[in-house]
Enzyme design. Sequence first.
Site, PDB file in Angstrom:
ATOM      1  N   SER A 238     -18.972 -17.943 -23.246  1.00 39.05           N
ATOM      2  CA  SER A 238     -17.886 -18.873 -23.608  1.00 39.05           C
ATOM      3  C   SER A 238     -16.762 -18.063 -24.225  1.00 39.05           C
ATOM      4  O   SER A 238     -16.943 -17.341 -25.199  1.00 39.05           O
ATOM      5  CB  SER A 238     -18.393 -19.967 -24.548  1.00 39.05           C
ATOM      6  OG  SER A 238     -18.979 -19.425 -25.696  1.00 39.05           O
TER       7      SER A 238
ATOM      8  N   GLY B  18     -13.701 -19.140 -25.373  1.00 37.43           N
ATOM      9  CA  GLY B  18     -12.699 -19.953 -26.063  1.00 37.43           C
ATOM     10  C   GLY B  18     -11.787 -20.650 -25.084  1.00 37.43           C
ATOM     11  O   GLY B  18     -12.264 -21.240 -24.107  1.00 37.43           O
TER      12      GLY B  18
ATOM     13  N   GLY C 124     -12.163 -20.538 -21.244  1.00 34.12           N
ATOM     14  CA  GLY C 124     -13.230 -21.226 -20.528  1.00 34.12           C
ATOM     15  C   GLY C 124     -14.529 -20.456 -20.486  1.00 34.12           C
ATOM     16  O   GLY C 124     -14.871 -19.733 -21.429  1.00 34.12           O
TER      17      GLY C 124
ATOM     18  N   GLY D 197     -18.819 -25.020 -28.524  1.00 37.45           N
ATOM     19  CA  GLY D 197     -19.893 -24.254 -27.889  1.00 37.45           C
ATOM     20  C   GLY D 197     -21.139 -25.109 -27.686  1.00 37.45           C
ATOM     21  O   GLY D 197     -21.825 -24.999 -26.659  1.00 37.45           O
ATOM     22  N   ASP D 198     -21.438 -25.965 -28.651  1.00 37.60           N
ATOM     23  CA  ASP D 198     -22.612 -26.839 -28.536  1.00 37.60           C
ATOM     24  C   ASP D 198     -22.411 -27.852 -27.407  1.00 37.60           C
ATOM     25  O   ASP D 198     -23.352 -28.178 -26.676  1.00 37.60           O
ATOM     26  CB  ASP D 198     -22.867 -27.564 -29.864  1.00 37.60           C
ATOM     27  CG  ASP D 198     -23.072 -26.584 -31.019  1.00 37.60           C
ATOM     28  OD1 ASP D 198     -23.582 -25.472 -30.762  1.00 37.60           O
ATOM     29  OD2 ASP D 198     -22.696 -26.914 -32.155  1.00 37.60           O
TER      30      ASP D 198
END
Lengths: 309, 309
Positions: B217, B219, B222, B248-249
């Site tokens: 990931s 930020g 993408g 992120g979750d």
Amino acid sequence: MILTVTLNTALDITYRVGSLRPHASHRVSEVTERPGGKGVNVARVLAALGHETTVTGFTGGATGRVVQELLAAVPGMADALVPVSGATRRTIAVVDEQTGDTTQLNEPGPVITPTEWSAFQEAYEHLLPSASAVALCGSLPPGVPVGAYAGLVRTARTTGIPVLLDTSGEALRRGVAARPDIIKPNADELAELTGSHEPLRATQDARRRGAGAVVASLGPQGLLAVTRDGRWRATPPTSVRGNPTGAGDSAVAGLLSGLVEHLTWPDRLIRAVALSAATVAAPVAGEFDRGVYEELLGRVAVTGEASAA
Amino acid sequence: MILTVTLNTALDITYRVGSLRPHASHRVSEVTERPGGKGVNVARVLAALGHETTVTGFTGGATGRVVQELLAAVPGMADALVPVSGATRRTIAVVDEQTGDTTQLNEPGPVITPTEWSAFQEAYEHLLPSASAVALCGSLPPGVPVGAYAGLVRTARTTGIPVLLDTSGEALRRGVAARPDIIKPNADELAELTGSHEPLRATQDARRRGAGAVVASLGPQGLLAVTRDGRWRATPPTSVRGNPTGAGDSAVAGLLSGLVEHLTWPDRLIRAVALSAATVAAPVAGEFDRGVYEELLGRVAVTGEASAA
């Protein structure tokens, strides 16, 4: 027993962090929790002095349960808190280990419904006859009428129980008019009540407003008392360094224990000043250092005079 | 059901204050509480997407009870937390209403005993057979061995359940070697694992260390996925403004739900990017904005290629 009333009970949480910086993320290195609110602090000191105490006020939610669990663990303190539907508030003191400074975050606390306020007044009336004295301490939570303390003072006086009031603003103004036996304002509270920043004049004025005795707490300058028996000033021998949190509550405990033990006013003031300074000196906010207390008892200076009989 | 593991569960508390100033006293105007920890956040998003989820990890003390009460109120989320003697940690996010900045205070959390760790492993083994997939999320609390995730990955693989690992540092390094189906490191975690700051190289390297698929990931840039089926990059159409907490979750929830629904990798990545961006856009940290999510689903760009069959 001595009854203390804390309408705005709290769970006092202390966090230690390396250095508090706004907008950063902090790892808390140490968490401590204790039941709080001014009357609870007064009761803790009274219990440590060997007086049986009962704590009343409100409790609610998960935080209220924690407060009650912690109260149950203190010997000499009985829990007579009245349940409410809202949640007891938390206060968080963030101690910066680098500077020693404390940043305080205080939750608003629950809104008390009229039914809950009535239930409290009933509980209070049932507790009073077993009390040798009662202390009414701290601010009013939302929902409790501003004349609340005035009513509680009157009920105590009707029952013949000595009553000490320690609050501020309009609650103090109205409470004083109901003629409590003792009020213990600090310099700011006294100035707000009377409009005067001159301690002796303000203390005398506060007494004329209805209090039996006014004991003004003047920080490192100690206590100034104007009573029907005379007027006195009690000062600690040296300026004590430390955290002043809870020093006023310890002074209330000193005055109240002295009252039920029938000490003279000078002896009550010596105890109150020694407890207050020993609280500033203690490493944990709101605790008092027993060694400092016992040593100071012999070193507090009292000046003043008894009234002509 | 989908199982999520959060060994470091938390009660996430948000305070709003006018302006946070160190060494001052603040009246908190608003208090919100939600169950937290990365796996709990993943489960909340999965439940909102219509997937039955079960949450496991540890719970203890008064804060643990609050976490469990709040979990019970979320439809689609079952509580299978394992009780421990220590207290579940609190995290406090102090939002400054003047600047919008957030200051974070994180309690350390309980120390897990060897007996409690064994009890957890047993509970995990009992839960796995009912799971269609499992996510292992977040940091390890003190007392849990650093190879914990490696063991949990192996148990899942032995049971034949697809397993996603989202952690960092040594726990990630050891966990990857146990061959999880998916890992979802961010750029920092990836660089720490591989020593490379070049995303594609680092992602490929991470996969060689044992992961079936690596979804990095990046930020606002993408996701970058390197899998046995091919490699893809998925990017949101515009930079979304807001709070990246929980983004992120939400990406993990997108990947995991896509996996159990047998979506293709490009479709899984589109969902993960859309959920992630919709979480940044939501006013409450960790929630996702459903309108933004549905609108973005059609606008996430995927480039890349499938491997030669």
